[in-house]
Design an enzyme around this catalytic site. Structure first.
Site, PDB file in Angstrom:
ATOM      1  N   GLY A 321     -35.650  19.222 -38.231  1.00  0.00           N
ATOM      2  CA  GLY A 321     -36.791  18.448 -38.713  1.00  0.00           C
ATOM      3  C   GLY A 321     -38.079  19.120 -38.299  1.00  0.00           C
ATOM      4  O   GLY A 321     -38.813  19.689 -39.112  1.00  0.00           O
ATOM      5  N   ARG A 322     -38.337  19.081 -36.991  1.00  0.00           N
ATOM      6  CA  ARG A 322     -39.536  19.694 -36.429  1.00  0.00           C
ATOM      7  C   ARG A 322     -39.656  21.174 -36.833  1.00  0.00           C
ATOM      8  O   ARG A 322     -40.752  21.670 -37.106  1.00  0.00           O
ATOM      9  CB  ARG A 322     -39.483  19.575 -34.906  1.00  0.00           C
ATOM     10  N   CYS A 394     -60.035   4.319 -25.945  1.00  0.00           N
ATOM     11  CA  CYS A 394     -60.415   3.749 -24.657  1.00  0.00           C
ATOM     12  C   CYS A 394     -59.258   3.891 -23.663  1.00  0.00           C
ATOM     13  O   CYS A 394     -58.723   2.905 -23.157  1.00  0.00           O
ATOM     14  CB  CYS A 394     -60.771   2.280 -24.858  1.00  0.00           C
ATOM     15  N   GLU A 395     -58.852   5.132 -23.402  1.00  0.00           N
ATOM     16  CA  GLU A 395     -57.747   5.436 -22.490  1.00  0.00           C
ATOM     17  C   GLU A 395     -58.025   6.762 -21.797  1.00  0.00           C
ATOM     18  O   GLU A 395     -58.390   7.744 -22.454  1.00  0.00           O
ATOM     19  CB  GLU A 395     -56.421   5.571 -23.249  1.00  0.00           C
TER      20      GLU A 395
END
Length: 466
Positions: A321-322, A394-395
């Site tokens: 897939g990747r 906001c992390e």
């Protein structure tokens, strides 16, 4: 690998220089080809182009952030697996990235599709994929999902628990539809990858343990179930795997199970699936194999082991897939703010904040994935500076690229491109902070078209019925 809370990694990195694998570049403007799609390059002015279109024009036409797919490159990677593994079944792992166009592309290049939900199956149906070449995965498939798979006529269902075997047996009898099944096993192999994406060690949710005896029991249960046609064994050892060693051990244990079942039941199962997990290059430290090298290695392992066990080589399949979608796309962002942060020991780091973040690529925050980046809209004569590309959420853990050398004069308004963003970026994207998800656009021969449109605030509000 021991997973630590992302805040721990951040605090540790804040007092260190660049990681050992990140070398100071001779030319901070240059691209490392193995990180990018085949049709990505920089022109004389340092502007990134893909398939004949500049990212400055792309940004003007579709906005930022955006996922940009090199269609010809994705097709070529799918075709390379089909050619290298001629005689095998190749199932594209839809979880890496799926939309109607991509499902159609990989099907046209000769691949089947591996889906993990009714949603992914519905996309394959919409794309007109031959459903006999679709496999249905999942460790907790609902009755509705199993019904969808059976009535749609998927070519195989990979069973993952005794509960599912009973559930599927009853449903198949109710519908009077035979179900072709494979049994997913865990081989006890510790793939050299992050613990969150290693899937063959014993202490995790997937599959039946070979060592614990459950795999043999599951094979027997499927074999004796009146409405199930047991066709083979499925093994998947993890993701981002570069060395064949793990596949060798897993294949040996899986084929031993295959041989033992043949001896005890008198039936030699016709199929074996080795899963996917083939690694790609996200940074200069990564050295992935080619499909041809993988095929040569896996064929050698299987031929030798089958000869040793005295069994016929089964019909084989894999699930990349990747390795197909990942390098074929990059993420494009626009810089909003730049901060110079002083570190201990007299060093500093540029914090480059862009208009995306963990909502469009969670992998860095989720399991400390590493990425690279380049200033994509111009050439710079400034010296390289250690930078961290961060998002607008906001992390504190909202990081896209943890360590990279960018031109010291990177500034608001610049475009930043992050290669190898085609896998698990859009498919794992969220609306955190109520941020709409970016579009996916494909570029071919200087033309751009939208595969998935940009979400809007109106889209988000339409789901809020309160």
């Amino acid at each position: 690998m021991t997973h630590t809370h992302v805040a721990g990694s951040i605090h540790a990195d804040a007092t260190s220089r660049a990681p050992s694998w990140l070398a100071l570049p001779e030319d901070v403007n240059a691209l490392l080809p193995r990180l990018w799609s085949a049709n990505a390059a920089k022109d004389a002015d340092g502007v990134l182009t893909v398939a004949g279109m500049s990212v400055t024009e792309l940004a003007d036409r579709v906005g930022t952030p955006a996922y940009v797919v090199d269609e010809a490159d994705l097709r070529a990677r799918a075709r390379a697996f089909a050619e290298a593994f001629a005689g095998w079944e190749i199932y594209y792992a839809a979880k890496s990235f799926l939309c109607t166009a991509v499902a159609r592309w990989v099907s046209e290049e000769g691949l089947g599709i591996d889906v993990c939900s009714s949603g992914e199956l519905a996309v394959a149906q919409r794309a007109g994929v031959d459903l006999r070449r679709v496999g249905l995965h999942g460790n907790n498939k609902s009755v509705a999902e199993l019904r969808h798979g059976l009535t749609a006529g998927v070519g195989r269902i990979i069973v993952d628990s005794f509960d599912e075997i009973a559930r599927l047996s009853a449903l198949a009898e109710e519908l009077q539809l035979r179900a072709r099944v494979m049994v997913r096993v865990t081989t006890g192999v510790e793939a050299h990858t992050h613990e969150y994406i290693a899937t063959a060690h014993e202490d995790q949710k997937f599959g039946f343990s070979i060592a614990g005896g459950q795999a043999a029991e599951a094979l027997a249960a499927c074999h004796h179930a009146s409405w199930l046609d047991l066709v083979g064994i499925h093994s998947h050892i993890g993701s981002q795997i570069f060395e064949p060693d793990g596949f060798e051990v897993a294949t040996r244990r899986t084929l031993r199970l295959h041989a033992d079942f043949a001896q005890s039941s008198g039936v030699e199962l016709p199929e074996l699936d080795l899963g996917g997990g083939f690694g790609i290059a996200y940074t200069s430290a990564d050295t992935p194999s080619t499909p041809q090298a993988l095929a040569t290695a896996l064929r050698g392992i299987i031929d030798a082991e089958c000869a040793s066990l005295g069994i016929t080589v089964p019909h084989l399949s894999i699930e990349p897939g990747r390795a197909i979608s990942g390098p074929s796309a990059f993420a494009l962002y626009r810089v909003g703010t730049v901060k110079q942060v002083l570190l201990d020991g007299g060093t500093s780091r540029l914090y480059v904040a862009v208009d995306g973040g963990m909502s469009d690529n969670i992998r860095t925050a989720l399991y400390a994935a590493e990425y690279s980046a380049t200033v994509a809209n111009r050439r710079s004569d400034a010296p390289p500076a250690l930078a961290r590309v961060v998002g607008m959420h906001c992390e504190g853990g909202d990081i896209l690229v943890r360590d990279e050398f960018l031109p010291a004069d990177v500034a608001p308004g610049d475009l930043i491109a992050v290669p190898a963003s085609g896998a698990y970026s859009r498919s794992m994207a969220s609306n955190y902070n109520h941020v709409p998800r970016p579009p996916v656009v494909a570029v071919t021969s200087g033309e751009v078209r939208t595969l998935i449109r940009r979400e809007t605030i109106e889209d988000l509000l339409a789901l809020d019925v309160g």
